[in-house]
Design an enzyme around this catalytic site. Structure first.
Site, mmCIF file in Angstrom:
data_model
loop_
_atom_site.group_PDB
_atom_site.id
_atom_site.type_symbol
_atom_site.label_atom_id
_atom_site.label_comp_id
_atom_site.label_asym_id
_atom_site.label_seq_id
_atom_site.Cartn_x
_atom_site.Cartn_y
_atom_site.Cartn_z
ATOM 1 N N CYS A 1 16.501 -6.324 0.634
ATOM 2 C CA CYS A 1 16.569 -4.889 0.935
ATOM 3 C C CYS A 1 15.369 -4.457 1.771
ATOM 4 C CB CYS A 1 16.626 -4.098 -0.367
ATOM 5 S SG CYS A 1 16.644 -2.329 -0.089
ATOM 6 N N CYS B 1 13.969 -0.987 0.967
ATOM 7 C CA CYS B 1 13.213 -0.909 -0.298
ATOM 8 C C CYS B 1 11.820 -1.528 -0.129
ATOM 9 C CB CYS B 1 13.900 -1.676 -1.421
ATOM 10 S SG CYS B 1 15.650 -1.430 -1.561
ATOM 11 N N ASP B 2 11.754 -2.671 0.548
ATOM 12 C CA ASP B 2 10.522 -3.470 0.529
ATOM 13 C C ASP B 2 9.780 -3.548 1.860
ATOM 14 O OD1 ASP B 2 11.193 -4.059 -2.098
ATOM 15 O OD2 ASP B 2 12.366 -5.818 -1.547
#
Ligand code: NAP
Length: 303
Positions: A130, A133-134
């Protein structure tokens, strides 16, 4: 006793909840993670009819709030089993048991792994599924993205805003993702495409230190030092828990046609978890509407 229990809080599941709740049914959505499903990680959606541009998070939050506002209930629980007791379905989660007259399986699909040694161990230590997200953890670093679909193209675009260098690695020489996204990527100075290439090995024991690549045309092996690897090679379904109640095809998808009915009366399916040719946000929402209304019709028939 609920009228409809929906398993999965992604676009299909929440759309089904909206249709069920609007029809006056008692609806419960059971989701093992956060609401939103796959789309919550999409930085930008431009192909949902009627909405010019919206982030996946905003879109998913809108769906969730709409379903809850209409009276649907939502619990964060993992469903492990469903028992068919004719006009009542028993839905067993890791914590509790629930009863419903109808069930809609909208379990979506989970990220497909590369299947490499140490892949699991390196998740969160350089390897991610992701980018939104990261990605921020890799500011100023060199990273790679694997895949050739819209997710991989979007991930590479997103990461190009944070990272010093982004390598996009794809196993073929043409992309499955949209041409406009590819063109935007080709205009980025810090993005480089590596085609006809697969990731063969992950380097690093406790954190990712690099990747070993193999050119599928020439067989040439090379190595790239990267601190991040974002895997975006599609999704796969996870319907094993329901295999006794629905027919599952050889790829793991629930067999159902456009009417979203399964082989068990009172069990419906919607969205990416079912057999279909086009898996898009619009088709997931459409499935949710069809399955939600089909469940309402079924309930009227058994009461
Ligand atoms: P996808 O379209 O299925 O693409 C997966 C990509 O990964 C393909 O290019 C495939 O290569 C490659 N691949 C599969 N297995 C591989 C392996 N073992 N090793 C290396 N490469 C592998 O998946 P997605 O990009 O996640 O998209 C899923 C759906 O959501 C699509 O319908 C997509 O259009 C949609 N989506 C839409 C948006 C948007 O509209 N904003 C954003 C994201 C996703 P091949 O091409 O060679 O098969």
């Amino acid at each position: 006793m609920y009228d409809i229990i929906i398993i999965g809080g992604g676009t299909a599941g929440l759309s089904a909840a909206i249709y069920g709740a609007r029809a006056g049914k008692e609806v419960l959505v059971l989701e093992q993670k956060n609401y939103g499903g796959q789309i919550i990680n999409s930085p930008e959606i431009e192909n949902y009819p009627g909405i010019k541009r919206i982030s996946g998070f905003e879109f998913a939050t809108g769906l969730y709030e709409q379903a809850i506002g209409l009276g649907a209930c939502y619990e964060r629980e993992k469903v492990v089993k469903i028992e068919d007791k004719n006009t009542v379905k028993l839905v067993v989660t890791e914590k509790k048991e629930y009863e419903a007259r109808a069930v809609i399986l909208a379990t979506g699909a989970k990220n497909r792994p590369l299947g490499l040694e140490r892949e699991n161990r390196l998740i969160g230590a350089g390897l991610s599924y992701c980018a939104t997200c990261d990605g921020a953890f890799f500011r100023g670093r060199e990273v790679a993205v694997v895949g050739g679909g819209n997710t991989a193209l979007e991930d590479a675009l997103f990461l190009s805003g944070y990272c010093k260098k982004v390598w996009l690695i794809h196993r073929r020489d043409t992309f499955r993702g949209e041409g406009t996204k590819l063109q935007m990527l080709q205009e980025k100075e810090n993005v480089e495409l590596i085609l006809n290439t697969v990731v063969k090995e992950l380097r690093g024991d406790t954190k990712l230190e690099g990747i070993v690549l193999e050119n599928t045309a020439t067989g040439e092996v090379s190595e790239k030092e990267v601190s991040g690897l974002f895997v975006a090679i599609g999704q796969m379904p996870d319907n094993g828990a329901f295999a006794d109640l629905v027919t599952i095809d050889e790829m793991g998808y629930i067999r159902a046609s456009e009417d979203c009915r399964t082989k068990t009366a009172g069990i419906f399916t919607a969205g990416d978890c079912r057999t279909k040719t086009v898996r898009q946000l619009a088709t997931a929402a459409a499935d949710g509407a069809v399955a939600g209304l089909a469940a309402c019709e079924y309930i009227s028939g058994i009461l």
